[in-house]
Scaffold this motif. Structure first.
Motif, PDB file in Angstrom:
ATOM      1  N   LEU A  57      75.442 147.133 118.329  1.00 46.91           N
ATOM      2  CA  LEU A  57      74.655 146.498 117.269  1.00 46.91           C
ATOM      3  C   LEU A  57      74.586 147.337 115.995  1.00 46.91           C
ATOM      4  CD1 LEU A  57      71.612 145.235 119.398  1.00 46.91           C
ATOM      5  CD2 LEU A  57      73.403 143.812 118.387  1.00 46.91           C
TER       6      LEU A  57
ATOM      7  N   ASP B 218      74.889 140.557 120.130  1.00 48.80           N
ATOM      8  CA  ASP B 218      74.522 139.878 118.895  1.00 48.80           C
ATOM      9  C   ASP B 218      74.327 138.380 119.094  1.00 48.80           C
ATOM     10  OD1 ASP B 218      77.231 139.654 119.440  1.00 48.80           O
ATOM     11  OD2 ASP B 218      77.805 139.452 117.339  1.00 48.80           O
TER      12      ASP B 218
ATOM     13  N   ILE C  59      67.023 139.998 115.908  1.00 45.82           N
ATOM     14  CA  ILE C  59      67.050 140.904 117.058  1.00 45.82           C
ATOM     15  C   ILE C  59      65.987 141.981 116.859  1.00 45.82           C
ATOM     16  CG2 ILE C  59      68.430 142.590 118.333  1.00 45.82           C
ATOM     17  CD1 ILE C  59      70.906 140.964 117.584  1.00 45.82           C
TER      18      ILE C  59
ATOM     19  N   PRO D 278      68.148 132.855 114.685  1.00 43.59           N
ATOM     20  CA  PRO D 278      67.362 134.095 114.779  1.00 43.59           C
ATOM     21  C   PRO D 278      66.174 133.999 115.738  1.00 43.59           C
ATOM     22  CG  PRO D 278      67.969 133.684 112.508  1.00 43.59           C
ATOM     23  CD  PRO D 278      68.389 132.467 113.276  1.00 43.59           C
TER      24      PRO D 278
ATOM     25  N   LEU E 224      69.236 138.833 111.839  1.00 42.89           N
ATOM     26  CA  LEU E 224      69.702 138.192 113.065  1.00 42.89           C
ATOM     27  C   LEU E 224      68.555 137.769 113.983  1.00 42.89           C
ATOM     28  CD1 LEU E 224      72.711 140.513 113.968  1.00 42.89           C
ATOM     29  CD2 LEU E 224      72.842 138.132 113.206  1.00 42.89           C
TER      30      LEU E 224
ATOM     31  N   LEU F 103      74.734 146.143 112.013  1.00 40.67           N
ATOM     32  CA  LEU F 103      74.294 144.766 111.808  1.00 40.67           C
ATOM     33  C   LEU F 103      72.893 144.733 111.221  1.00 40.67           C
ATOM     34  CD1 LEU F 103      75.483 143.088 115.150  1.00 40.67           C
ATOM     35  CD2 LEU F 103      76.698 143.247 112.964  1.00 40.67           C
ATOM     36  N   ASP F 104      72.592 143.673 110.507  1.00 39.63           N
ATOM     37  CA  ASP F 104      71.253 143.462 109.960  1.00 39.63           C
ATOM     38  C   ASP F 104      70.403 142.811 111.057  1.00 39.63           C
ATOM     39  OD1 ASP F 104      68.943 142.671 108.626  1.00 39.63           O
ATOM     40  OD2 ASP F 104      70.001 142.035 106.819  1.00 39.63           O
ATOM     41  N   LEU F 105      69.744 143.635 111.850  1.00 44.29           N
ATOM     42  CA  LEU F 105      69.006 143.124 112.998  1.00 44.29           C
ATOM     43  C   LEU F 105      67.876 142.191 112.577  1.00 44.29           C
ATOM     44  CD1 LEU F 105      68.772 146.252 115.335  1.00 44.29           C
ATOM     45  CD2 LEU F 105      70.556 144.504 115.174  1.00 44.29           C
TER      46      LEU F 105
ATOM     47  N   ARG G 160      67.301 134.426 119.299  1.00 43.94           N
ATOM     48  CA  ARG G 160      67.616 135.812 119.628  1.00 43.94           C
ATOM     49  C   ARG G 160      66.331 136.599 119.902  1.00 43.94           C
ATOM     50  NH1 ARG G 160      71.306 135.273 115.067  1.00 43.94           N
ATOM     51  NH2 ARG G 160      73.473 135.190 115.778  1.00 43.94           N
ATOM     52  N   THR G 161      65.356 136.436 119.035  1.00 40.54           N
ATOM     53  CA  THR G 161      64.081 137.141 119.222  1.00 40.54           C
ATOM     54  C   THR G 161      63.468 136.811 120.575  1.00 40.54           C
ATOM     55  OG1 THR G 161      63.659 137.046 116.833  1.00 40.54           O
ATOM     56  CG2 THR G 161      61.779 137.527 118.265  1.00 40.54           C
TER      57      THR G 161
ATOM     58  N   PRO H  39      76.244 135.585 119.340  1.00 41.73           N
ATOM     59  CA  PRO H  39      76.837 134.787 118.263  1.00 41.73           C
ATOM     60  C   PRO H  39      76.539 133.304 118.399  1.00 41.73           C
ATOM     61  CG  PRO H  39      78.516 135.604 119.781  1.00 41.73           C
ATOM     62  CD  PRO H  39      77.265 136.315 120.118  1.00 41.73           C
TER      63      PRO H  39
ATOM     64  N   SER I 295      73.701 131.856 117.844  1.00 33.49           N
ATOM     65  CA  SER I 295      72.292 131.569 118.150  1.00 33.49           C
ATOM     66  C   SER I 295      71.438 131.702 116.895  1.00 33.49           C
ATOM     67  CB  SER I 295      71.766 132.532 119.213  1.00 33.49           C
ATOM     68  OG  SER I 295      72.510 132.446 120.406  1.00 33.49           O
TER      69      SER I 295
END
Length: 352
Positions: free
Chosen positions: A263, A122, A273, A128, A271, A266-268, A131-132, A124, A126
């Motif tokens: 994961l 996830d 992701i 969004p 986030l 979680l709301d990807l 992360r992408t 943490p 970072s």
């Protein structure tokens, strides 16, 4: 950076002997140095050496009785050396010592690569968009690995092309049973039987990492760029879908600390992701693959392989020889993996 601690009692070695060896064989590492141990990995003990104006990483085999096919730091050194200058970012190798008389086991040294290591999927803290971009860079790096011309890289004898899954299933089934200090789990035996009955057809052969995941990548301090792929202990010639499925396991495991680091739940989208399907599409585009067949098999296979690895971690922890201080807690994830694999087999979890 992964957490650094003083060397664990089971992994301390003769630092004076190492000092003398490096003075004779690696002049750039001459002089006094400090030794600290990386935490997080569960296999080959890994240390940071810091001297005047230099930092290097030392990876060694654990001490004590070891499985014949495990902890082969010599193979790690060879594949990292073969990938120098390729599209796959790896640290610069410096020295391989196969003389166990120096510090008790074989070891090698490589450059320390400065950067960010994300220990949980996830990422943490970072944003969004980071992360992408990091997930996309992870898939692009995996594709670059699988696109390597392993024959031209001098790795034609690094493994046996063909029947990779069959050989891996035999290997990990044996390792699971050989290290089952508390007895085998009937549920895991059912998983093994299902895998044996549902083997996929022959697959393409690539250089496979064996433990390709976000936590084994060093990212640039500021940019979403992979600076190094670490932990090549399980690398071989094999089916690239093994790497891909293993990398995607967090999508099928529950989020949170403790037993899983997944994961699920979680709301990807929030986030940043990418969804698993997006990663698969990006991988196929980068490797020229039209489609992925048998995805559920590869996911279950990857879960079983991880169960076998964690079984070995548990056995070493019981012997007092584990590479990380939290080995017993990590090994507890075996039951989560087994339940998840069983649910996939029963069709109770999306898996393709």
């Amino acid at each position: 950076m992964s957490r650094l601690v003083d060397p664990l009692p089971a992994h301390r070695f003769d630092e004076a002997a190492l000092h003398d060896y490096l003075a004779a064989h690696l002049p750039e590492a001459a002089g006094p140095f400090r030794v600290r141990q990386f935490q997080g990995g569960q296999s080959n003990p890994t240390f940071l050496l810091e001297g005047e104006g230099w930092r290097m990483v030392l990876r060694k085999k654990p001490s004590g009785a070891l499985l014949k096919s495990a902890h082969q730091v010599e193979r790690e050194y060879r594949v990292i050396s073969a990938l120098q200058g390729s599209a796959v970012p790896v640290p610069r190798n410096l020295l391989l010592c196969e003389d166990a008389g120096v510090i008790g086991t074989a070891f090698y040294l490589m450059d320390y690569v400065e950067g960010r290591v994300f220990e949980t999927p996830d990422m943490p803290g970072s944003p969004p968009q980071d992360r992408t971009a990091c997930y996309r860079a992870m898939v692009a790096t995996m594709a670059a690995l699988h696109n390597v011309d392993w024959q031209a890289a001098g790795l034609a004898d690094f493994g046996r092309p063909g029947n990779y899954v069959v050989r891996q299933l035999e290997r990990w089934s044996k390792q699971y049973r050989d290290t089952a200090v508390d007895g085998v789990d009937p549920l895991v035996e059912e998983i093994i039987a299902w895998l044996e009955a549902n083997l996929p057809g022959e697959a393409r052969t690539t250089l496979a990492h064996g433990d390709f995941r976000l936590g084994n990548l060093v990212f640039d301090q500021r940019e979403p760029v992979v600076r190094a792929v670490l932990d090549w202990e399980l690398s071989t010639l094999g089916d690239p879908l093994g790497d891909l499925a293993y990398c995607c396991l967090p999508y099928h495991l529950p989020a949170g600390g403790g037993d899983s680091r997944g994961l699920l739940g979680l709301d990807l989208k929030a986030l940043g992701i990418p969804a698993e399907e997006d990663l698969l599409d990006a991988y196929c585009a980068a490797t020229g693959r039209g489609r992925i067949d048998g995805w559920t098999f590869y996911l279950v296979f990857s879960l079983f392989r991880l169960i076998a690895i964690l079984q070995g971690v548990y056995a070493r922890a019981m012997q007092g020889n584990a590479s990380s201080a939290n080995a017993l807690a990590v090994a507890g994830r075996r039951k989560v993996m087994a339940r998840t694999a069983s649910q996939m087999i029963a069709g109770k979890q999306d898996g393709g």
